[in-house]
Design a protein around this motif. Structure first.
Motif, PDB file in Angstrom:
ATOM      1  N   HIS A 193       5.070  11.159 -10.974  1.00 56.39           N
ATOM      2  CA  HIS A 193       4.648  11.273 -12.374  1.00 56.39           C
ATOM      3  C   HIS A 193       3.756  10.109 -12.774  1.00 56.39           C
ATOM      4  CE1 HIS A 193       4.747  11.852 -16.693  1.00 56.39           C
ATOM      5  NE2 HIS A 193       5.309  10.667 -16.844  1.00 56.39           N
ATOM      6  N   LEU A 194       4.174   8.893 -12.439  1.00 57.14           N
ATOM      7  CA  LEU A 194       3.384   7.713 -12.810  1.00 57.14           C
ATOM      8  C   LEU A 194       2.070   7.667 -12.041  1.00 57.14           C
ATOM      9  CD1 LEU A 194       6.232   5.058 -13.050  1.00 57.14           C
ATOM     10  CD2 LEU A 194       4.928   6.042 -14.942  1.00 57.14           C
ATOM     11  N   ALA A 195       2.059   8.199 -10.837  1.00 55.84           N
ATOM     12  CA  ALA A 195       0.820   8.218 -10.059  1.00 55.84           C
ATOM     13  C   ALA A 195      -0.265   9.023 -10.773  1.00 55.84           C
ATOM     14  CB  ALA A 195       1.079   8.788  -8.671  1.00 55.84           C
ATOM     15  N   THR A 196       0.141  10.082 -11.498  1.00 57.74           N
ATOM     16  CA  THR A 196      -0.854  10.887 -12.212  1.00 57.74           C
ATOM     17  C   THR A 196      -1.509  10.105 -13.346  1.00 57.74           C
ATOM     18  OG1 THR A 196       0.722  11.823 -13.823  1.00 57.74           O
ATOM     19  CG2 THR A 196       0.457  12.976 -11.707  1.00 57.74           C
ATOM     20  N   LEU A 197      -0.873   9.011 -13.770  1.00 53.97           N
ATOM     21  CA  LEU A 197      -1.425   8.178 -14.844  1.00 53.97           C
ATOM     22  C   LEU A 197      -2.290   7.041 -14.304  1.00 53.97           C
ATOM     23  CD1 LEU A 197       1.734   7.918 -17.128  1.00 53.97           C
ATOM     24  CD2 LEU A 197      -0.225   9.428 -17.394  1.00 53.97           C
ATOM     25  N   GLY A 198      -2.338   6.894 -12.986  1.00 52.23           N
ATOM     26  CA  GLY A 198      -3.167   5.848 -12.399  1.00 52.23           C
ATOM     27  C   GLY A 198      -2.401   4.688 -11.806  1.00 52.23           C
ATOM     28  N   VAL A 199      -1.077   4.796 -11.750  1.00 52.58           N
ATOM     29  CA  VAL A 199      -0.273   3.717 -11.170  1.00 52.58           C
ATOM     30  C   VAL A 199      -0.556   3.615  -9.678  1.00 52.58           C
ATOM     31  CG1 VAL A 199       2.085   3.014 -10.591  1.00 52.58           C
ATOM     32  CG2 VAL A 199       1.531   3.784 -12.914  1.00 52.58           C
ATOM     33  N   ARG A 200      -0.775   2.395  -9.213  1.00 54.68           N
ATOM     34  CA  ARG A 200      -0.981   2.115  -7.793  1.00 54.68           C
ATOM     35  C   ARG A 200       0.157   1.235  -7.276  1.00 54.68           C
ATOM     36  NH1 ARG A 200      -6.097  -1.712  -6.945  1.00 54.68           N
ATOM     37  NH2 ARG A 200      -7.090  -0.280  -8.450  1.00 54.68           N
ATOM     38  N   GLU A 201       0.143   0.979  -5.987  1.00 55.46           N
ATOM     39  CA  GLU A 201       1.143   0.097  -5.387  1.00 55.46           C
ATOM     40  C   GLU A 201       0.503  -1.207  -4.940  1.00 55.46           C
ATOM     41  OE1 GLU A 201       4.583   2.970  -3.538  1.00 55.46           O
ATOM     42  OE2 GLU A 201       2.906   2.412  -2.236  1.00 55.46           O
ATOM     43  N   MET A 202       1.288  -2.282  -5.064  1.00 53.28           N
ATOM     44  CA  MET A 202       0.941  -3.590  -4.518  1.00 53.28           C
ATOM     45  C   MET A 202       2.041  -4.003  -3.553  1.00 53.28           C
ATOM     46  SD  MET A 202      -0.240  -6.103  -7.606  1.00 53.28           S
ATOM     47  CE  MET A 202      -1.831  -6.018  -8.392  1.00 53.28           C
ATOM     48  N   SER A 203       1.675  -4.731  -2.526  1.00 53.28           N
ATOM     49  CA  SER A 203       2.713  -5.326  -1.692  1.00 53.28           C
ATOM     50  C   SER A 203       3.450  -6.389  -2.514  1.00 53.28           C
ATOM     51  CB  SER A 203       2.102  -5.978  -0.450  1.00 53.28           C
ATOM     52  OG  SER A 203       1.346  -7.126  -0.811  1.00 53.28           O
ATOM     53  N   ARG A 204       4.660  -6.702  -2.094  1.00 48.31           N
ATOM     54  CA  ARG A 204       5.430  -7.735  -2.801  1.00 48.31           C
ATOM     55  C   ARG A 204       4.661  -9.053  -2.851  1.00 48.31           C
ATOM     56  NH1 ARG A 204      10.741  -8.601   0.036  1.00 48.31           N
ATOM     57  NH2 ARG A 204      11.478  -6.810  -1.171  1.00 48.31           N
ATOM     58  N   GLU A 205       4.054  -9.442  -1.757  1.00 47.55           N
ATOM     59  CA  GLU A 205       3.317 -10.708  -1.714  1.00 47.55           C
ATOM     60  C   GLU A 205       2.134 -10.686  -2.679  1.00 47.55           C
ATOM     61  OE1 GLU A 205       0.945 -13.559   1.515  1.00 47.55           O
ATOM     62  OE2 GLU A 205       1.819 -11.647   2.141  1.00 47.55           O
ATOM     63  N   THR A 206       1.386  -9.580  -2.693  1.00 48.19           N
ATOM     64  CA  THR A 206       0.243  -9.481  -3.600  1.00 48.19           C
ATOM     65  C   THR A 206       0.704  -9.490  -5.038  1.00 48.19           C
ATOM     66  OG1 THR A 206      -1.024  -8.245  -1.955  1.00 48.19           O
ATOM     67  CG2 THR A 206      -1.747  -8.068  -4.234  1.00 48.19           C
ATOM     68  N   TYR A 207       1.789  -8.776  -5.331  1.00 49.15           N
ATOM     69  CA  TYR A 207       2.318  -8.739  -6.692  1.00 49.15           C
ATOM     70  C   TYR A 207       2.717 -10.132  -7.170  1.00 49.15           C
ATOM     71  CZ  TYR A 207       5.400  -7.920 -10.640  1.00 49.15           C
ATOM     72  OH  TYR A 207       5.991  -7.975 -11.887  1.00 49.15           O
ATOM     73  N   ARG A 208       3.389 -10.887  -6.334  1.00 46.19           N
ATOM     74  CA  ARG A 208       3.862 -12.201  -6.758  1.00 46.19           C
ATOM     75  C   ARG A 208       2.696 -13.153  -7.001  1.00 46.19           C
ATOM     76  NH1 ARG A 208       7.872 -15.055  -3.552  1.00 46.19           N
ATOM     77  NH2 ARG A 208       8.609 -15.866  -5.547  1.00 46.19           N
ATOM     78  N   LYS A 209       1.634 -13.021  -6.221  1.00 46.28           N
ATOM     79  CA  LYS A 209       0.443 -13.833  -6.478  1.00 46.28           C
ATOM     80  C   LYS A 209      -0.201 -13.440  -7.799  1.00 46.28           C
ATOM     81  CE  LYS A 209      -0.747 -14.789  -1.634  1.00 46.28           C
ATOM     82  NZ  LYS A 209      -1.715 -14.501  -0.531  1.00 46.28           N
ATOM     83  N   ALA A 210      -0.308 -12.138  -8.044  1.00 41.39           N
ATOM     84  CA  ALA A 210      -0.877 -11.670  -9.303  1.00 41.39           C
ATOM     85  C   ALA A 210       0.009 -12.069 -10.483  1.00 41.39           C
ATOM     86  CB  ALA A 210      -1.046 -10.151  -9.258  1.00 41.39           C
TER      87      ALA A 210
END
Length: 225
Positions: A193-210
């Protein structure tokens, strides 16, 4: 501005972030200082027992779902729905959380303790809700926590078609109103459902840096903080 609570007595920062599992730690409490410390580390609470009951687990998904500034997908049906509903912010926080915690929902996990914890965060100016209305009826909404440039979405609901999508659309407008690319809307996991709104995935490492960059900027003005 939000009121900073007393610091947590738990050392959440010592949890290992290199484990190949979404669950990072178990235990601690749901005091405001503990929950805020968790978000600042990239963690969020969810109970491990049936329907979210204790013990409390602290989660950091290996693949994190995020809705970034340029990624919101606005379909033609959403555009029509945005015009059809009214949206408010922080006017019915408790009602939104109660609707998200409805025991008739499948996969429910919001317990009485979770509701109380986020109610305290709302009183301190950290937790916020977006409400969607059809006339005088509350037909959808979402709630979460704003810490700096992070909005950590916790749950959403709808009682009318597209009402939760309208809540996400409104949230995106609030969070990214200033155009700052460092901001993040965190949705925990990327569902179909969230993917249809444009949600993407980040790796844990990338997320923590962001997350580190997001926490260095102020919260969005649309929440009145």
């Amino acid at each position: 501005m939000p009121v900073e609570p007393p610091p947590t007595t738990w050392d959440l920062g010592s949890a290992r972030m290199d484990v190949p599992d979404d669950l990072i730690a178990v235990g601690a409490d749901l005091e405001p200082g503990t929950v805020l410390s968790a978000y600042r580390l990239g963690l969020f609470p969810m109970g491990l027992g049936a329907h979210g009951r204790p013990p409390i687990g602290w989660w950091s998904p290996v693949r994190r779902g995020v809705l970034l500034r340029d990624d919101l997908h606005v379909s033609r049906s959403m555009r029509r729905s945005v015009r059809r509903f009214e949206v408010t912010v922080d006017t019915r926080f408790e009602d939104v959380v109660a609707a998200c915690a409805d025991p008739s929902r499948s996969g429910r996990w919001i317990t009485r303790d979770i509701r109380a914890a986020y109610g305290r965060l709302h009183e301190l100016g950290w937790a916020h809700s977006v409400e969607v209305w059809a006339g005088e009826d509350l037909v959808g909404g979402l709630y979460g926590v704003a810490v700096g440039g992070l909005f950590a979405g916790e749950s959403m609901f709808h009682r009318s078609t597209d009402a939760s999508k309208v809540a996400v659309h409104a949230l995106h407008h609030i969070v990214y109103a200033d155009g700052a690319p460092e901001r993040i809307i965190d949705v925990q996991w990327r569902t179909p459902h969230l993917a249809t709104l444009g949600v993407r995935e980040m790796s844990r490492e990338t997320y923590r840096k962001a997350l580190g960059a997001a926490l260095r900027i102020p919260p969005p003005e649309g929440f009145g903080t």
